[in-house]
Scaffold this active site. Structure first.
Site, PDB file in Angstrom:
ATOM      1  N   LYS A 131       0.692  -1.123  -0.144  1.00  0.00           N
ATOM      2  CA  LYS A 131      -0.016   0.133   0.054  1.00  0.00           C
ATOM      3  C   LYS A 131       1.068   1.265  -0.052  1.00  0.00           C
ATOM      4  CE  LYS A 131      -3.630  -0.171  -0.256  1.00  0.00           C
ATOM      5  NZ  LYS A 131      -4.177  -0.554  -1.803  1.00  0.00           N
ATOM      6  N   ASP A 191     -10.132  -0.579  -4.704  1.00  0.00           N
ATOM      7  CA  ASP A 191      -9.037   0.192  -5.534  1.00  0.00           C
ATOM      8  C   ASP A 191      -9.608   1.057  -6.519  1.00  0.00           C
ATOM      9  OD1 ASP A 191      -5.719   0.417  -5.831  1.00  0.00           O
ATOM     10  OD2 ASP A 191      -6.469  -0.053  -7.674  1.00  0.00           O
ATOM     11  N   GLU A 195      -9.603   5.277  -6.513  1.00  0.00           N
ATOM     12  CA  GLU A 195      -8.865   6.179  -7.565  1.00  0.00           C
ATOM     13  C   GLU A 195      -9.997   6.958  -8.287  1.00  0.00           C
ATOM     14  OE1 GLU A 195      -5.556   2.712  -8.853  1.00  0.00           O
ATOM     15  OE2 GLU A 195      -7.441   2.929 -10.025  1.00  0.00           O
TER      16      GLU A 195
END
Length: 331
Positions: A131, A191, A195
């Site tokens: 991460k 994820d 984003e």
């Protein structure tokens, strides 16, 4: 709660006698390769002929091979090429060389979760996803620390897939900070959502809208840039260090009052509904299909046109001029 693991829970010896083939030597590739090598693992790097990264990998003391040869040599193969290239690279250059008992690894679940890569059922398929960017994975390792990482198991042919994931994560330094167990589905969907709705799509559009609002109201573009873009880092750094509590403790009472008064006027129920729609499009594969179509069949025409248009926004040139005044940003 997600279960956490540390070096004491990992058996690095699982990698003894194994060759780890890292396909790619970009941001994550260089960090994984060098950290694993310095953890005592046998590492080879798979690159295309003429790759600009070959000299860098060799200078780091790593053995560089063509992708096909690296896949043949590897007992553990980590795919660290861009999402849009991974399926073709795997299908044409890696899959023909994977053997029963091999372990196929990813640092992002996109191609497995959306079935762009469909590995043979005799392979272990795992994820090790730090991460943090590759340079941080590397720098923290060199300082004797680590970056928290996710692991996941998609396919456990050997019965040891999780042990391999923990060992690999430990080898890149993650066990020093903490290893969190998730799934390919959860990692991929969260994820992409992060984003699109927050980190990239949401934040950049919010900063741009703030900049435009001030400029259209007659304020100097330089002032708009400072207030809506430059100072974002100050706020994010405070949140990163101590959460919303530290940020709100550190800012002025005026700023904190404005935070409570105005935030929900901007992030309305309509905004939240749109976020839920974006998440739905990620979950049902609509985004993945659109992305793959744009990059693999569309020649990236819309993507490149949008990139060019965004780069011509006034905030880009204003920001470039202002950053020249900031000595701490100069290389």
């Amino acid at each position: 709660m997600i279960k956490k693991y540390y070096d004491m829970d990992c058996n690095l010896g699982m990698l003894d006698g194994k060759t780890i083939a890292v396909i790619g030597f970009g941001s994550q590739g260089h960090a994984h390769s060098m950290n694993l090598n310095e953890s005592g693992c046998n590492v080879v790097v798979g690159l295309r002929p003429g790759s600009a990264h070959t000299a860098k990998a060799e200078a780091a003391g790593l053995k560089v091979m063509d992708i096909e040869d690296a896949a043949e040599a590897g007992d553990i193969v980590m795919m660290l090429v861009p999402d849009e290239l991974a399926a073709q690279v795997y299908r044409e250059q890696v899959a023909p060389h994977m053997k029963e008992g091999d372990v196929l690894c990813f640092a992002h679940g996109f191609n497995i979760h959306f079935q762009q890569i469909q590995p043979a059922d005799y392979l272990d398929v795992i994820m090790i996803a730090p991460k943090g960017p590759g340079h941080t994975v590397r720098s923290q390792y060199l300082e004797g620390k680590g970056v928290p990482s996710l692991i996941a198991v998609y396919q456990d042919a050997s019965g040891k897939a999780k042990d391999y994931a923990l060992a690999y994560a430990s080898g890149i330094g993650a066990g020093r900070a903490g290893i969190l167990e998730t799934t390919f589905k959860e990692e991929t969907e969260t994820d992409l959502f992060g984003e699109q709705c927050v980190l990239c799509g949401g934040v950049t559009e919010l900063m741009k809208a703030g900049f435009d609002t001030l400029v259209e109201a007659g304020y100097a573009p330089e002032m708009a840039y400072f207030e809506c873009i430059h100072e974002m880092k100050l706020i994010v750094d405070l949140i990163n260090e101590g959460g919303f509590d530290k940020m709100r403790y550190s800012i002025s009472n005026t700023a904190e009052y404005g935070d409570y008064r105005t935030g929900k006027r901007l992030i309305t129920e309509d905004t939240r509904a749109e976020m839920r729609q974006v998440l739905s499009e990620i979950q049902d594969g609509s985004f993945a299909s659109e992305f793959i179509q744009e990059f693999n069949a569309g020649g990236k025409a819309r993507f490149l046109a949008t990139r060019k248009k965004e780069a011509q926004h006034l905030l880009c040139s204003v920001g470039a001029d202002l950053r020249k005044m900031m000595s701490w940003l100069q290389k």
